[in-house]
Enzyme design. Sequence first.
Site, PDB file in Angstrom:
ATOM      1  N   GLY A   1      15.212  -1.909  10.002  1.00 52.60           N
ATOM      2  CA  GLY A   1      14.001  -1.605   9.246  1.00 52.60           C
ATOM      3  C   GLY A   1      14.079  -2.373   7.944  1.00 52.60           C
TER       4      GLY A   1
ATOM      5  N   CYS B   1       3.644  15.294 -13.051  1.00 54.58           N
ATOM      6  CA  CYS B   1       3.998  16.317 -14.023  1.00 54.58           C
ATOM      7  C   CYS B   1       5.239  17.094 -13.627  1.00 54.58           C
ATOM      8  CB  CYS B   1       2.798  17.198 -14.296  1.00 54.58           C
ATOM      9  SG  CYS B   1       1.553  16.250 -15.186  1.00 54.58           S
TER      10      CYS B   1
HETATM   11  C1  LIG Z   1      15.699   4.493  10.368  1.00 56.88           C
HETATM   12  C2  LIG Z   1      16.339   3.976  11.577  1.00 56.88           C
HETATM   13  C3  LIG Z   1      16.667   2.626  11.677  1.00 56.88           C
HETATM   14  C4  LIG Z   1      16.456   1.622  10.566  1.00 56.88           C
HETATM   15  O1  LIG Z   1      17.402   1.715   9.565  1.00 56.88           O
HETATM   16  P1  LIG Z   1      17.413   0.629   8.365  1.00 56.88           P
HETATM   17  O2  LIG Z   1      18.501   1.068   7.475  1.00 56.88           O
HETATM   18  O3  LIG Z   1      16.079   0.676   7.704  1.00 56.88           O
HETATM   19  O4  LIG Z   1      17.639  -0.690   8.971  1.00 56.88           O
HETATM   20  C5  LIG Z   1      17.227   2.195  12.864  1.00 56.88           C
HETATM   21  N1  LIG Z   1      17.436   3.050  13.889  1.00 56.88           N
HETATM   22  C6  LIG Z   1      17.131   4.358  13.827  1.00 56.88           C
HETATM   23  C7  LIG Z   1      17.374   5.230  14.989  1.00 56.88           C
HETATM   24  C8  LIG Z   1      16.581   4.862  12.670  1.00 56.88           C
HETATM   25  O5  LIG Z   1      16.287   6.169  12.605  1.00 56.88           O
END
Ligand SMILES: *Cc1c(COP(=O)(O)O)cnc(C)c1O
Length: 401
Positions: free
Chosen positions: A261, A328
Site C-alpha cells: 500500500g 476542538c
Molecule cells: C494494510 C495491508 C497491506 C498494506 O500494508 P502497507 O504497509 O501499506 O504496505 C498489505 N496487506 C494486508 C493484508 C494489509 O492489511
Amino acid sequence: MQPKELLTLAEEFGSPLYVYDAATIEHQYNRLKNAFSKVENLRINYAMKALSNLSILKLMKKYGSGLDTVSIQEVQLGLHAGFSPDSIIFTPNGVSFEEIEAVAELGVQINIDNLSILEHFGTKHPKIPVCIRINPHVMAGGNENISVGHIDSKFGISIYQVPHILRIVENTGMHINGIHMHTGSDILDIEVFLYAAEILFDTAKQFKELDFLDFGSGFKVPYKKGDIETNIEELGKKLSKRFLAFEKEYGRTLTLAFEPGKFLVSEAGFFLAKVNVVKQTTSTVFAGIDSGFNHLIRPMLYGSQHSIENISNPKGKERYYTVVGYICETDTFANNRRIAEIHEGDMLCFKNAGAYCYSMSSNYNSRYKPAEVLSKDGKGILVSKRETFDDLVKNQIMIEV
Ligand SMILES: *Cc1c(COP(=O)(O)O)cnc(C)c1O
C-alpha cells in the site's frame, strides 16, 4: 512535485487539498516490478485501503497491478474500477462468514486467517480454492500499532497450528492454493523479512497444490532525507534467488505475490493546507491551519512524522513551529518543527500524504472532506470533489419534535 506546481493547484482547487503524483506511483510500481524481474510470475496487488480513489485504482490497473482488499465494499469498488475478479484478493480479518462467502461468489480469491472459518468454509464450499494467512510470529520492527506478525497479533493462523489446518484440509477435501503472510508495516531490516520468508517456505512445503506464495507488504518508505527505507532492490535480489530455489524444491512454478500500500502511494501524496493563524505564546509559535486530524489523522493516531514545507515561502529563513489543526481538542501535526518562516495565509504542504491519509479522513467537527487532485502529464485533474453541506445531511433524518 515542486512548491510552485503545488501552489498553483491549491489556487485552482482550493484548500485543504490532496494531490497525488501519477509519475511517482508509476516509478514505485516499476521499482518493485524490476527488483523481482527474475521471477517468472510476479503479482503485485495494490493494498487499496491505503488510498481507494477510483482514478488511482484505474492507474494501478494500467500499470498491471491487481488489488488486495479487506472489505466487500473494497472488492465492489475494485470491480467498479474495471478489475476482473481474478485480479483481486480478499484478505479480511474478523469479518462475517457471510461476507467471505459473498466475496467468493464474486469469483475473488479469498484468504482465510482463522481456523473456525476455514473449517466452516471448507465444509460448505470444498470446491472453492482458498489461500491461508499464516502468522509467522516475527516482530518485523515498526510501530506496535502496525506490527501484525507477533505472538499477540489478531492476524493470521499461527504456524504452530499448521497440523490443525492440514487436518481440516484432509477432512473437508478443500483445496489450498496459496499461503500468505503480512508481517505488518515498517520492515526496517530485510534480514527479518527473509527470515519470515523462510517460515513461509517451510509452511508451503506441507501443501502440495499451491499456485502462489504471498509475502504481504510492510515496506518502509522514507519520510525525510536520511530516513531508513526498505532496500527493495536488495530484497528483490535475495528473495528472488531464494524463491527460484524453492520452486525447484517444490517441483512446480509458483506465483510470487506482494500487496504493498504505502510503498506505492505514500510518497506520491501531498496534503496542502492554509495557515489561518500564527499565534505566539509564552513557550512556542503555533501555526494553525485550515484542517485537522479529521483530514489527516496519522500524527495523532500513531505519531507519524510528516515533513512539512511552507510552499508559499520555500526559501524563507527557518524557524521553529508547532503546527496544529482547528479541531476542538488536542490536534497537533508537528512539534518544534523547523519550517521556512510562516505568515498567515501561507500554504503548507505535508509530504507522504498518499497512504492512509484521505482514506482515514472523517467529518469530525462537521467539516467537509477535502478535494483530491491527480497530477498527471503536467496537468491537475480533479478526482474527487470537495464535500458540501448536502454530503453532511444526506443520510440524516431530521424528525419534527
Ligand atoms: C494494510 C495491508 C497491506 C498494506 O500494508 P502497507 O504497509 O501499506 O504496505 C498489505 N496487506 C494486508 C493484508 C494489509 O492489511
